[in-house]
Design an enzyme around this catalytic site. Structure first.
Site, PDB file in Angstrom:
ATOM      1  CG  ASP A 120     -19.594 -58.865   5.144  1.00  0.00           C
ATOM      2  OD1 ASP A 120     -18.824 -58.012   5.573  1.00  0.00           O
ATOM      3  OD2 ASP A 120     -19.651 -59.162   3.933  1.00  0.00           O
ATOM      4  CG  HIS A 149     -19.020 -61.431  -4.661  1.00  0.00           C
ATOM      5  ND1 HIS A 149     -18.024 -60.500  -4.831  1.00  0.00           N
ATOM      6  CD2 HIS A 149     -19.846 -60.927  -3.714  1.00  0.00           C
ATOM      7  CE1 HIS A 149     -18.241 -59.477  -4.032  1.00  0.00           C
ATOM      8  NE2 HIS A 149     -19.333 -59.706  -3.333  1.00  0.00           N
ATOM      9  CB  SER A 200     -15.339 -55.333  -3.099  1.00  0.00           C
ATOM     10  OG  SER A 200     -16.219 -56.393  -3.402  1.00  0.00           O
ATOM     11  NE  ARG A 201     -15.283 -50.862   2.188  1.00  0.00           N
ATOM     12  CZ  ARG A 201     -16.524 -51.207   2.519  1.00  0.00           C
ATOM     13  NH1 ARG A 201     -16.786 -52.420   2.940  1.00  0.00           N
ATOM     14  NH2 ARG A 201     -17.512 -50.334   2.419  1.00  0.00           N
ATOM     15  CG  HIS A 223     -14.312 -60.790  -4.152  1.00  0.00           C
ATOM     16  ND1 HIS A 223     -14.770 -61.842  -3.395  1.00  0.00           N
ATOM     17  CD2 HIS A 223     -14.733 -59.662  -3.516  1.00  0.00           C
ATOM     18  CE1 HIS A 223     -15.406 -61.387  -2.334  1.00  0.00           C
ATOM     19  NE2 HIS A 223     -15.425 -60.060  -2.378  1.00  0.00           N
TER      20      HIS A 223
HETATM   21  O1  PAF Z   1     -22.584 -57.753   1.792  1.00  0.00           O
HETATM   22  C1  PAF Z   1     -22.896 -56.916   0.918  1.00  0.00           C
HETATM   23  O2  PAF Z   1     -22.312 -56.853  -0.167  1.00  0.00           O
HETATM   24  C2  PAF Z   1     -24.009 -55.927   1.216  1.00  0.00           C
HETATM   25  O3  PAF Z   1     -23.992 -55.524   2.536  1.00  0.00           O
HETATM   26  C3  PAF Z   1     -25.392 -56.427   0.789  1.00  0.00           C
HETATM   27  C4  PAF Z   1     -25.810 -57.662   1.580  1.00  0.00           C
HETATM   28  C5  PAF Z   1     -25.402 -56.761  -0.690  1.00  0.00           C
HETATM   29  C6  PAF Z   1     -26.444 -55.339   1.050  1.00  0.00           C
HETATM   30  O4  PAF Z   1     -26.171 -54.183   0.343  1.00  0.00           O
END
Ligand code: PAF
Length: 287
Positions: free
Chosen positions: A160, A40, A196-197, A37
């Site tokens: 995150d 990213h 993404s959720r 999205h």
């Molecule tokens: O943030 C994420 O999408 C995931 O936790 C990661 C860092 C790709 C690890 O799987």
């Protein structure tokens, strides 16, 4: 437009990396679980500015999902992701499957495998309290990706926040020679943090979820009007959360050490997780 190449095996990507290293190219990695999205996209754009080669990994990592979570239904859309990567000029997508990353089936139930365990003081709080073992799974896969791709820089979003702090701590503690680039939260126009959720949300839930950002903004407002007690700011801002949202946590920590913050100051992380109609959303504000 060049179509981004997808590599599925560790051997293939290592061969490519070897040739990039011979040419002394700076390699940037954007680790993802796909369903890309605009959050990213912003990481990829930053990597493109700072690196010669940009690699996006797409791997829905089974060992970071807890029992009963959305591993099976997590959105998988490699062709749509490839289009986004091609548009942004990503050089390679690394998209291994679970057998490639964890050849021994047993690893997925956690026995015959080396697991990277971040310190308890970093993981036994916030999301780690509600998703037991989640950060072991994250740290393990991220270290594997770093060892496979050996990037010079890796890009993570602040959404995150606990994950980002834990990864920075891992890099420091075990002397991994790369730079973690920490990137701002990207929001949808009305303020919902990109995830993404968000795809799981109905129109009604999405609308209700807008109060999350409003309550975080309220914290900032309170701080600017002189409130310095983190718990007071949280209590006042909680009132803005729609009663249909179940709050898992709304707490304040130091953004570097993840020690609980009593007083609001520079680097205080206000982190919130809620559930709405079974969808778990997280967001945060860093002062
Ligand atoms: O943030 C994420 O999408 C995931 O936790 C990661 C860092 C790709 C690890 O799987």
């Amino acid at each position: 437009m060049l179509i981004t190449e997808i590599l599925y095996t560790i051997t293939q990507i290592r061969q490519k990396i070897k040739s990039f290293k011979e040419k002394k190219l700076v390699i940037g990695l954007v680790p993802t679980m796909g369903a890309l999205h605009i959050g990213h996209e912003s990481l990829i754009k930053r990597a493109k500015q700072e690196c010669d080669i940009v690699i996006v990994s797409i791997f829905v990592n089974p060992i970071q999902f807890c029992l009963g979570e959305d591993f099976e239904k997590y959105p998988r859309q490699i062709e749509a992701d490839r289009q986004i990567c091609s548009k942004l000029g990503v050089d390679i997508i690394f998209a291994p499957n679970a057998d490639e990353m964890y050849p021994d089936e047993a690893t997925r139930i956690d026995e015959n495998f080396t697991i990277v365990a971040p310190p308890a003081s970093y993981q036994n709080k916030l999301c780690g309290n509600f998703r037991k073992g989640h950060f072991n799974g994250v740290a393990t896969v991220v270290l594997k990706l770093f060892n496979i791709i050996t990037p010079d820089k890796a890009y993570f979003g602040r959404k995150d926040a606990q994950q980002l702090v834990i990864i920075k701590k891992m890099i420091k503690d075990i002397d991994l020679p790369l730079e973690i680039v920490d990137c701002p939260i990207i929001r949808e126009p009305e303020g919902l943090a990109c995830s993404s959720r968000n795809k799981y949300l109905s129109a009604e839930s999405r609308n209700k979820a807008l109060c999350i950002f409003k309550s975080l903004k309220n914290i900032e407002k309170l701080y600017n009007t002189g409130i310095t007690s983190a718990s007071e700011a949280i209590e006042l801002s909680k009132k803005l959360i729609d009663p249909d949202l179940e709050i898992e946590y709304f707490e304040a920590f130091d953004f570097e050490t993840l020690k609980r913050a009593e007083k609001i100051q520079k680097n205080t992380l206000f982190a919130i997780a809620v559930k709405i109609n079974g969808v778990r959303l997280i967001d945060n504000l860093i002062i």
